[in-house]
Scaffold this active site. Structure first.
Site, PDB file in Angstrom:
ATOM      1  N   TYR A 191       0.847  -1.195   0.000  1.00  0.00           N
ATOM      2  CA  TYR A 191       0.000   0.000   0.000  1.00  0.00           C
ATOM      3  C   TYR A 191       0.886   1.249   0.000  1.00  0.00           C
ATOM      4  O   TYR A 191       2.085   1.196   0.315  1.00  0.00           O
ATOM      5  CB  TYR A 191      -0.923  -0.035   1.219  1.00  0.00           C
ATOM      6  CG  TYR A 191      -1.907   1.102   1.295  1.00  0.00           C
ATOM      7  CD1 TYR A 191      -2.897   1.256   0.332  1.00  0.00           C
ATOM      8  CD2 TYR A 191      -1.842   2.028   2.337  1.00  0.00           C
ATOM      9  CE1 TYR A 191      -3.799   2.310   0.404  1.00  0.00           C
ATOM     10  CE2 TYR A 191      -2.737   3.079   2.419  1.00  0.00           C
ATOM     11  CZ  TYR A 191      -3.711   3.217   1.447  1.00  0.00           C
ATOM     12  OH  TYR A 191      -4.594   4.260   1.519  1.00  0.00           O
ATOM     13  N   ASN A 193       1.552   3.708   1.854  1.00  0.00           N
ATOM     14  CA  ASN A 193       2.342   4.150   3.005  1.00  0.00           C
ATOM     15  C   ASN A 193       3.282   3.084   3.557  1.00  0.00           C
ATOM     16  O   ASN A 193       3.908   3.284   4.594  1.00  0.00           O
ATOM     17  CB  ASN A 193       1.412   4.637   4.132  1.00  0.00           C
ATOM     18  CG  ASN A 193       0.591   3.510   4.755  1.00  0.00           C
ATOM     19  OD1 ASN A 193       0.586   2.384   4.268  1.00  0.00           O
ATOM     20  ND2 ASN A 193      -0.112   3.823   5.827  1.00  0.00           N
ATOM     21  N   LYS A 194       3.405   1.952   2.855  1.00  0.00           N
ATOM     22  CA  LYS A 194       4.236   0.872   3.383  1.00  0.00           C
ATOM     23  C   LYS A 194       5.713   1.076   3.054  1.00  0.00           C
ATOM     24  O   LYS A 194       6.096   1.974   2.314  1.00  0.00           O
ATOM     25  CB  LYS A 194       3.741  -0.478   2.846  1.00  0.00           C
ATOM     26  CG  LYS A 194       2.356  -0.869   3.353  1.00  0.00           C
ATOM     27  CD  LYS A 194       2.306  -0.906   4.874  1.00  0.00           C
ATOM     28  CE  LYS A 194       1.026  -1.515   5.440  1.00  0.00           C
ATOM     29  NZ  LYS A 194      -0.157  -0.700   5.194  1.00  0.00           N
ATOM     30  N   THR A 195       6.551   0.198   3.604  1.00  0.00           N
ATOM     31  CA  THR A 195       8.000   0.345   3.486  1.00  0.00           C
ATOM     32  C   THR A 195       8.474   0.260   2.048  1.00  0.00           C
ATOM     33  O   THR A 195       9.457   0.890   1.671  1.00  0.00           O
ATOM     34  CB  THR A 195       8.702  -0.721   4.333  1.00  0.00           C
ATOM     35  OG1 THR A 195       8.127  -2.004   4.021  1.00  0.00           O
ATOM     36  CG2 THR A 195       8.515  -0.448   5.809  1.00  0.00           C
ATOM     37  N   ILE A 196       7.841  -0.567   1.231  1.00  0.00           N
ATOM     38  CA  ILE A 196       7.960  -0.460  -0.218  1.00  0.00           C
ATOM     39  C   ILE A 196       6.537  -0.452  -0.763  1.00  0.00           C
ATOM     40  O   ILE A 196       5.630  -1.007  -0.149  1.00  0.00           O
ATOM     41  CB  ILE A 196       8.805  -1.576  -0.862  1.00  0.00           C
ATOM     42  CG1 ILE A 196       8.087  -2.925  -0.813  1.00  0.00           C
ATOM     43  CG2 ILE A 196      10.178  -1.663  -0.228  1.00  0.00           C
ATOM     44  CD1 ILE A 196       8.761  -4.005  -1.643  1.00  0.00           C
TER      45      ILE A 196
END
Length: 411
Positions: A191, A193-196
């Site tokens: 998603y 806002n995730k880390t990738i």
């Protein structure tokens, strides 16, 4: 206007160029870039198979379907998680069995889960699986969950939405392992806002060929294997439906972004860690907060920087702190209201706050500060200065002392 949003994705020229290449090929939906992304992700996570889908929710749904979850069965789910972890259990008309969190890292409390399982089985429930979540990107009690699964004959399906990348080891003498080593299937989120990120997207990883094949089939309408190839030179117009599947496939446009996000995943994590260390240094002397703790033998992905506000001696509450930060241009979030406190689960399962007392007591204190790779150290310093001023002003109000307003954001 938020000058420091809660999150901003770190997208570079390589991702943009790959998307443009995808558009020029004319292959926009699931195709060669998705298959390449799956192969590279499997290698990166050291798993035999990776199945790309359009969300982590889809990955979790497919994972539970592939292990054979059926109506009426129960699945252990941490209460301290996002809606998706439990709602996918409800898709089967199965029952989420909520487990409390640990105070030190907000991850699943295996001892509480064991008591929940024993009580549920005594009540005639069939508990068949457990879905641990790694809060904020720090891998939880792997050994405890594994022991629980072995003792109670549970399948482990991990919700690793926050954990690309994150690592753990059994002790200081052991080698580092990637998340998901002990699970039947591990699910990731891409998603925004995730880390990738791929914008929207997810991945299910497994060493089981049978699970991988089932998830691939069910991710695209239950059409027989390699359905996407029917539009290639080596494909065929003929296909068969072997099960009533879903529309969960990832597009090549999204995979084009994911390919380059994955290749810089470790660099993005290192930048998050540097920012987190700066937060920890700057807020170390603030008595009114409990800072996130890095547990032994863990490498944190730092998807979230979630702290706890201890505001007993201040004339302010969490909602007001969030609003004051917003006025100063700083975005925040809360992770999360425990699932057993939500109306749906109170009404359908009869959940009560006392069912998971640790989570219920910590929830009113939680606030997540901005943390993303494109933040500057000046950004972190500004956020900390604003938070300190808000708390100092409210503390002064209790003491009846005037407090000057002084923190300014440079233009």
């Amino acid at each position: 206007m938020l000058t420091i949003p809660f999150h901003k994705p770190s997208i570079g020229q390589a991702e943009i160029d790959e998307v443009l290449d995808c558009l020029r090929t004319g292959w926009l939906t699931t195709g060669p870039k998705t298959k390449q992304f799956e192969a590279e992700f499997a290698r990166y996570l050291q798993r035999r198979h990776a199945v790309a889908v359009n969300s982590c929710t889809a990955a979790l749904h497919l994972a539970l379907e592939s292990i054979g979850l059926s109506a009426g069965q129960s699945v252990v789910v941490p209460t301290m998680t996002f809606a998706a972890t439990a709602e996918v259990v409800r898709y089967f008309n199965a029952v989420p069995l909520f487990a409390d969190c640990r105070d030190e890292d907000l991850n699943l409390d295996a001892a509480h889960a064991a008591r929940q399982i024993e009580a549920a089985r005594a009540d005639g429930q069939e508990v068949v699986a457990i879905v641990p979540v790694h809060y904020g990107g720090q891998i939880g009690d792997v050994a405890g969950v594994q022991a629980l699964a072995e003792e109670h004959d549970l399948q482990i399906v991990e919700d690793a939405a926050h954990c690309c990348p994150a690592y753990y080891r059994d002790d200081q003498e052991s080698p580092w392992k990637t998340v998901g080593t002990e699970a039947a299937i591990t699910c990731f989120s891409f998603y925004a806002n995730k880390t990738i990120t791929t914008g929207e997207g997810g991945m299910a990883c497994t060493d089981s060929e049978a699970y991988a094949d089932r998830m691939r089939i069910m991710s695209l309408h239950g059409i027989s294997r390699d359905a996407w190839k029917r539009y290639t030179a080596e494909g065929s117009w003929y296909y068969e439906i072997v099960a009533p599947g879903y529309k969960y496939n990832l597009t090549d446009i999204a995979a084009a972004i994911g390919l380059h996000q994955l290749r810089k995943a470790d660099a993005l994590r290192e930048q998050r860690a540097r920012l987190a260390r700066r937060y920890l240094d700057l807020l170390a002397d603030l008595d009114e907060v409990v800072l996130p703790k890095v547990m032994p033998n863990r490498i944190h992905s730092w998807h979230l920087f979630a702290l706890r506000l201890k505001l007993d001696d201040c004339d302010i509450d969490r909602a007001a702190v969030i609003e004051e930060l917003k006025r100063a241009g700083v975005g925040t979030s809360v992770h999360w209201m425990p699932l057993h406190l939500h109306p749906y689960y109170r009404e359908t399962l009869g959940s009560k706050p006392a069912d998971c007392p640790c989570a219920a007591s910590l929830y009113p204190e939680l606030i997540s500060l901005p943390l993303y790779p494109d933040m500057s150290m000046d950004d972190v310093e500004y956020v900390c200065s604003v938070l300190k001023e808000i708390i100092a002003r409210s503390r002064a109000a209790v003491a009846g002392v005037s407090f000057p307003v002084g923190v300014k954001r440079a233009a």
